[in-house]
Enzyme design. Structure first.
Site, PDB file in Angstrom:
ATOM      1  N   TYR A 142       0.811  -1.209   0.000  1.00 57.70           N
ATOM      2  CA  TYR A 142       0.000   0.000   0.000  1.00 57.70           C
ATOM      3  C   TYR A 142       0.850   1.267   0.000  1.00 57.70           C
ATOM      4  O   TYR A 142       0.717   2.149  -0.842  1.00 57.70           O
ATOM      5  CB  TYR A 142      -0.916   0.021   1.239  1.00 57.70           C
ATOM      6  CG  TYR A 142      -1.666   1.312   1.364  1.00 57.70           C
ATOM      7  CD1 TYR A 142      -2.845   1.506   0.665  1.00 57.70           C
ATOM      8  CD2 TYR A 142      -1.168   2.372   2.131  1.00 57.70           C
ATOM      9  CE1 TYR A 142      -3.513   2.714   0.734  1.00 57.70           C
ATOM     10  CE2 TYR A 142      -1.830   3.578   2.204  1.00 57.70           C
ATOM     11  CZ  TYR A 142      -3.001   3.750   1.506  1.00 57.70           C
ATOM     12  OH  TYR A 142      -3.653   4.952   1.553  1.00 57.70           O
ATOM     13  N   HIS A 143       1.754   1.322   0.961  1.00 55.26           N
ATOM     14  CA  HIS A 143       2.518   2.550   1.156  1.00 55.26           C
ATOM     15  C   HIS A 143       3.546   2.763   0.059  1.00 55.26           C
ATOM     16  O   HIS A 143       3.994   3.864  -0.162  1.00 55.26           O
ATOM     17  CB  HIS A 143       3.201   2.525   2.518  1.00 55.26           C
ATOM     18  CG  HIS A 143       2.228   2.210   3.613  1.00 55.26           C
ATOM     19  ND1 HIS A 143       1.862   0.923   3.921  1.00 55.26           N
ATOM     20  CD2 HIS A 143       1.521   3.008   4.424  1.00 55.26           C
ATOM     21  CE1 HIS A 143       0.977   0.942   4.887  1.00 55.26           C
ATOM     22  NE2 HIS A 143       0.747   2.183   5.212  1.00 55.26           N
ATOM     23  N   HIS A 152       5.697  10.747   6.487  1.00 58.72           N
ATOM     24  CA  HIS A 152       5.303  10.820   5.077  1.00 58.72           C
ATOM     25  C   HIS A 152       6.186  11.835   4.374  1.00 58.72           C
ATOM     26  O   HIS A 152       5.970  13.036   4.476  1.00 58.72           O
ATOM     27  CB  HIS A 152       3.831  11.160   4.953  1.00 58.72           C
ATOM     28  CG  HIS A 152       2.949  10.057   5.466  1.00 58.72           C
ATOM     29  ND1 HIS A 152       2.561   9.986   6.768  1.00 58.72           N
ATOM     30  CD2 HIS A 152       2.437   8.962   4.855  1.00 58.72           C
ATOM     31  CE1 HIS A 152       1.815   8.894   6.944  1.00 58.72           C
ATOM     32  NE2 HIS A 152       1.737   8.244   5.800  1.00 58.72           N
TER      33      HIS A 152
END
Lengths: 677, 322
Positions: free
Chosen positions: A183-184, A553
């Site tokens: 996902y990331h 992030h």
């Protein structure tokens, strides 16, 4: 029974009767403020028909700090629930029967700790531990690459994950100790092929290690293979994404069969959960995100053979702030309509026999296999991480993506095309955003203090000593962690004990040698401005790009660093998780012409204030202009400007060169008074 | 024309002497600026520093190819210096490569050297090489002139691109070439250029690699081929990451520092003055300089490095070159 009359479009059960699939698990990624609020939220979601829990933890919990640590304070309860000790878990799960729940915890570096707390909770409640069901995300690879909540170096980190498998296979057979998350990687820019390759290489690395450690029997190993699950992203190119899922299923079957010789086909199943893409959600015309989410959900549900086991959808306003309960409910309703109103679950795989799909799947598979082989040849996933290979591949993909959005080659509706629109009534009222009550952190801190006061310090000391002893001598750390949990050791204490033995890690940033794929008039123009500045000042404009706080992030910061260098700046970027003091110190020593901060955690007010204070301390406040980028709600703009921020960039500022132009404006403006130095 | 007054500037210099980091940062930036109108003020600053400062820096060059661990080693050595002599002040100047296309650079060494931020005795500064060959930046020497008066130890970490990294020999008092365990072939390959300038070798990552011992012996035998007297140069075996073997390197550096008698910049100034003339005016410039008796004499007669630059610029004007 009527086998001869079987219709190809009908789904039959084992007895040959027409049937219909059971829906996947509906999840909402949730948790915020404190354990009391989150408990209320979970109970509400469960009463509305949600069938599993997906717990979001706050950044201090994820990074192994208790709420009373200085780095933790601005982040308490912001992006998830803060958990300090077993007492918190008792409140969080109050009234929730954990023996019936399927609980997914988005937790990584401190996974073992949170699982230990969950087991300790079961023990104190008298629940049979073997009944516990759920998942700890526990994928350190994507933390190094994309998400940033790592603590320890790769070697001990992989050890912790392996030990959880070795423990769970005996004591919690229904628990998924980790969840390989591609996902990331997609959020960090990975293409479908990269997503396939890196997450499968990750799984191979883990299984190879468990095998090499030799602590489980062959039969147990096969069961462990069966417990490996994945957490995948679904982007807007939903046909390709659907093919990616089919490729995953086929590749995993091949790998588990050929590499690990898993005979039971059940253990070769590619089991995966999905959160659809957040990267593509836009701050501009945010109502459009509702459609994006719907389309992305189709990519992972349409093909029966590659349908997800669990799905969680973001809220339409995620690019603006944390979602409100209503926003989450709206996303849940979408899943319910898809599963219960439509006829989706009544058919066999509707793409079987499509030569278009087959050919696309094969192409993805072939390219992914090549990339996997490359990583294996390099020495496996750990080497590819430590040398920075994967990270730089991802930063490169992200630069390509950004360049294409900037040039209009990729269309993003409402952002780089059809940008004029009527204002959205969805954002009326409270503006469609949610904010954590700053007072709520107090309650968490009080609870922590209470726990510390009431516990038996001798037991705490002994539990921690035992933990360190096991860490040193290579014994499985699960039992010691459970001892710690029962003794009311705190999250920070558990992590600190292991930091002492394992050390802390700082992975490669991946931005060295990167450039944008843009060479146009705007680029030439800004390079000329940079040259003029350089002639005037004797040095190139110097930018310090900083990511203060615990939020990991780093896309935004990386892209600015790459863009600035592309424009001719000298760039100082030291990666994530630095204190405001460290970042200012860099800006001071390097005599930065500008300081750029990237903050996505929602803690911009606290962090910017600390940065400004530190600049004042060095007598540099009036001389080094500060700009801020991140998910920053409009209503905080004035407060930031008052603190002295020169400019705020949000996700709607997507054009990198235009951002650099504005940064250059600020530098030139601030240099006006400074002729000599 | 400068708006800051002379007093303001000297105020700034005073603050640098009391260790104020932002003032040091600004002074370095001033010396990175080569605009002719700044020559005068630079001359005054250097004069002032000469009188006021008790520091005279010892320059240690750290060179070697990328990835050998120069930054980690430099950081660890700097901290070790403070351990053994707590009065010392240490500067690190780290040079990074610039992009050939945009000219911009990623100054990444700071990432690799984690120093305590409230440590006032250590100062770290990055410099882009701005596409300059030779492993340093155009401004490294200019900046080292102020560092010389502000610090007792100055570590200069070169870009690390390879064989042509020889510029450091004109600034550093002693040079360490950092190697990591590698195969004999590579050492053979490095024979020329970079292998000729170090005063000592450091084999890093000694703990991890099986190749380390082999490297040690290959290096030893290679050195005798490069220049026989090089065989006697010390070879240190360290693990910068784990802090192993650093004491010996430091001991060596301290000894080298104590052997140094001439804490002045004259020779280096002469070299860089000549280099400046060559860059600005080519062979014709050098010819003119020669007629004046060479760089050293020219600087001596004009009174200082800065004044020499100024005067030579005017000669150029007189002869209307080019």
């Amino acid at each position: 029974m009527g086998n001869k009359e079987r219709k190809r479009h009908v789904l039959y059960d084992e007895n040959g009767n027409p049937t219909k699939d059971k829906p996947w698990i509906f999840r909402t990624y949730a948790g915020h403020t404190n354990v009391w609020e989150s408990n209320k939220l979970y109970r509400g979601n469960l009463s509305r028909g949600q069938t599993g829990l997906s717990i979001a933890f706050d950044l201090p919990t994820q990074c192994g700090y208790s709420s009373d640590h200085p780095l933790a304070r601005p982040e308490i309860g912001k992006v998830g629930v803060p958990i300090n000790s077993l007492d918190d878990f008792h409140i969080l799960f109050d009234g929730i029967p954990i023996e019936e729940m399927n609980t997914s915890m988005t937790i990584n570096a401190t996974s073992m700790w949170l699982l230990a707390l969950y087991i300790a909770l079961a023990k104190e409640r008298g629940v049979e531990v073997s009944k516990l069901q759920g998942t700890t995300q526990n994928d350190i690879v994507k933390e190094y690459l994309a998400r940033g909540t790592y603590i320890f170096p790769p070697e001990p980190s992989f050890r912790l994950i392996s030990e959880m498998y070795e423990y769970c296979i005996v004591h919690l057979p229904k628990w998924n100790p980790s969840n390989i998350s591609s996902y990331h990687l997609q959020e960090a820019g990975a293409t479908p092929v990269q997503e396939l390759a890196y997450s499968l290489a990750n799984a191979i690395g883990l299984l190879d290690l468990i095998k090499e450690r030799g602590k489980v029997s062959e039969e147990q190993f096969e069961m462990i293979v069966g417990r490996i699950s994945f957490f995948v992203n679904a982007g807007i190119r939903f046909i390709e994404e659907m093919c990616k899922m089919r490729a995953f299923v086929e590749l995993w079957d091949e790998i588990t069969l050929k590499r690990y010789n898993v005979k039971n086909p059940k253990y070769r199943l590619f089991r995966y959960g999905v959160q659809v893409n957040s990267l593509g959600l836009t701050e501009k015309q945010p109502e459009n995100n509702a459609w994006r989410i719907l389309i992305e959900a189709l990519g992972v549900t349409l093909s029966r053979k590659a349908r997800c086991r669990a799905l969680q959808l973001p809220a339409w306003n995620e690019a603006l702030s944390l979602p409100r309960p209503w926003d989450q409910q709206w996303s849940l309703r979408l899943q319910q309509i898809l599963a219960y109103e439509t006829d989706l679950l009544e058919y066999p795989d509707i793409f079987d026999g499509s030569y278009v799909i087959e050919s696309k799947v094969n192409e993805l598979k072939e390219e992914a296999q090549k990339e996997i082989q490359k990583i294996l040849d390099m020495g496996g996933i750990r080497v590819a991480l430590e040398t920075g290979y994967i990270k730089s591949q991802l930063v490169r993909s992200m630069s390509e993506r950004m360049s294409k959005i900037n040039s209009g080659e990729i269309i993003v509706v409402g952002v780089n095309k059809w940008t004029d629109g009527l204002p959205s009534p969805l954002q009326a009222g409270d503006g469609g955003i949610f904010k954590v009550d700053p007072e709520s952190a107090k309650r968490t801190l009080e609870a922590l203090e209470k726990t510390k006061k009431n516990r038996n310090p001798k037991k705490v000391r002994e539990a921690l000593e035992y933990l360190k002893e096991c860490a040193r001598n290579g014994e499985n750390l699960m039992p010691a962690s459970i001892e710690c949990a029962l003794a009311r050791v705190t999250t920070g204490e558990w992590a600190d004990a292991l930091r002492e033995i394992f050390g802390e890690y700082r992975p490669p940033t991946g931005i060295e040698g990167q450039r944008l794929f843009l060479e146009d008039a705007k680029v030439t123009n800004i390079r000329n401005r940079v040259e003029d500045f350089t002639k005037q000042k004797g040095h190139r404009p110097r930018i310090v790009v900083g990511k203060p706080g615990l939020d990991g992030h780093s896309n935004g910061a990386e892209m600015i660093a790459v863009a600035a260098r592309h424009c001719g700046f000298d760039v100082i970027y030291s990666g994530i998780r630095l204190t405001p003091q460290e970042i200012v110190h860099s800006a001071i020593e390097e005599h930065a012409d500008i300081l750029g901060l990237s903050i996505m955690s929602g803690s911009h007010l606290e962090l910017v204030e600390q940065v400004m204070e530190e600049l004042k301390k060095h007598h540099a406040f009036s001389e080094i202009p500060v700009v801020v980028g991140g998910i920053i709600p409009q209503k905080d703009f004035d407060k930031l400007y008052e603190m002295g921020v020169k400019r705020i960039f949000t996700p709607s500022d997507y054009h990198l060169i235009e951002i650099m132009e504005k940064i250059m404006d600020i530098i030139e403006e601030s240099q006006k008074e400074k002729v000599l130095i | 024309m400068p708006t800051e007054t002379k007093d303001q500037i000297l105020d700034l210099v005073d603050r640098t002497l009391s260790g104020h980091k932002f003032s040091i940062a600004k002074l370095i930036s001033l010396f990175e600026n080569t605009k002719p109108e700044l020559i005068e003020i630079k001359n005054q600053i250097i004069d002032y520093l000469k009188q006021k400062s008790s520091h005279r820096g010892f320059f240690v060059g750290i060179t070697g190819t990328p990835g050998v661990g120069k930054s980690t080693l430099t950081g660890k050595l700097a901290l070790k210096v403070l351990e053994v002599s707590s009065e010392s002040k240490v500067a690190i100047l780290a040079i990074d490569p610039s992009s050939e296309i945009s000219g911009g650079a990623l100054l990444g060494d700071r990432t690799r050297v984690r120093l305590p931020i409230y440590e006032e005795r250590i100062y770290f500064r990055s410099q882009a090489n701005d596409r300059e060959l030779g492993g340093l930046s155009k401004h490294t020497f200019s900046v080292s002139r102020v560092l010389f008066y502000l610090f007792d130890w100055i570590f200069i970490e070169t870009v690390g691109i390879g064989q042509s990294e020889i510029e450091i020999q004109h600034i550093a008092d002693t040079i360490l070439l950092v190697l990591q365990p590698l195969t004999g072939d590579q050492i053979q390959f490095m024979k020329a250029g970079i292998m000729e300038i170090p005063n000592a070798f450091v084999i890093n990552k000694w703990d991890q690699e099986k190749e380390a011992k082999k490297t040690y012996y290959t290096l030893k035998s290679t050195l005798s081929f490069v220049r026989p007297e090089m065989e006697k140069l010390p070879i240190f075996r360290v693990s910068a990451q784990k802090g192993l073997g650093l004491e010996e390197v430091l001991e060596y550096l301290i000894e080298e520092k104590s052997k140094k008698t001439n804490f002045r910049l004259e020779e280096k100034e002469a070299y860089y003055f000549e280099k400046w003339v060559r860059t600005q005016y080519g062979l014709k410039g050098l010819e003119i300089l020669k007629n004046f008796g060479g760089a050293s004499l020219f600087i001596k007669e004009t009174g200082s490095f800065d004044l020499a630059l100024q005067k030579f610029s005017k000669i150029e004007y007189v002869i209307q070159y080019p």
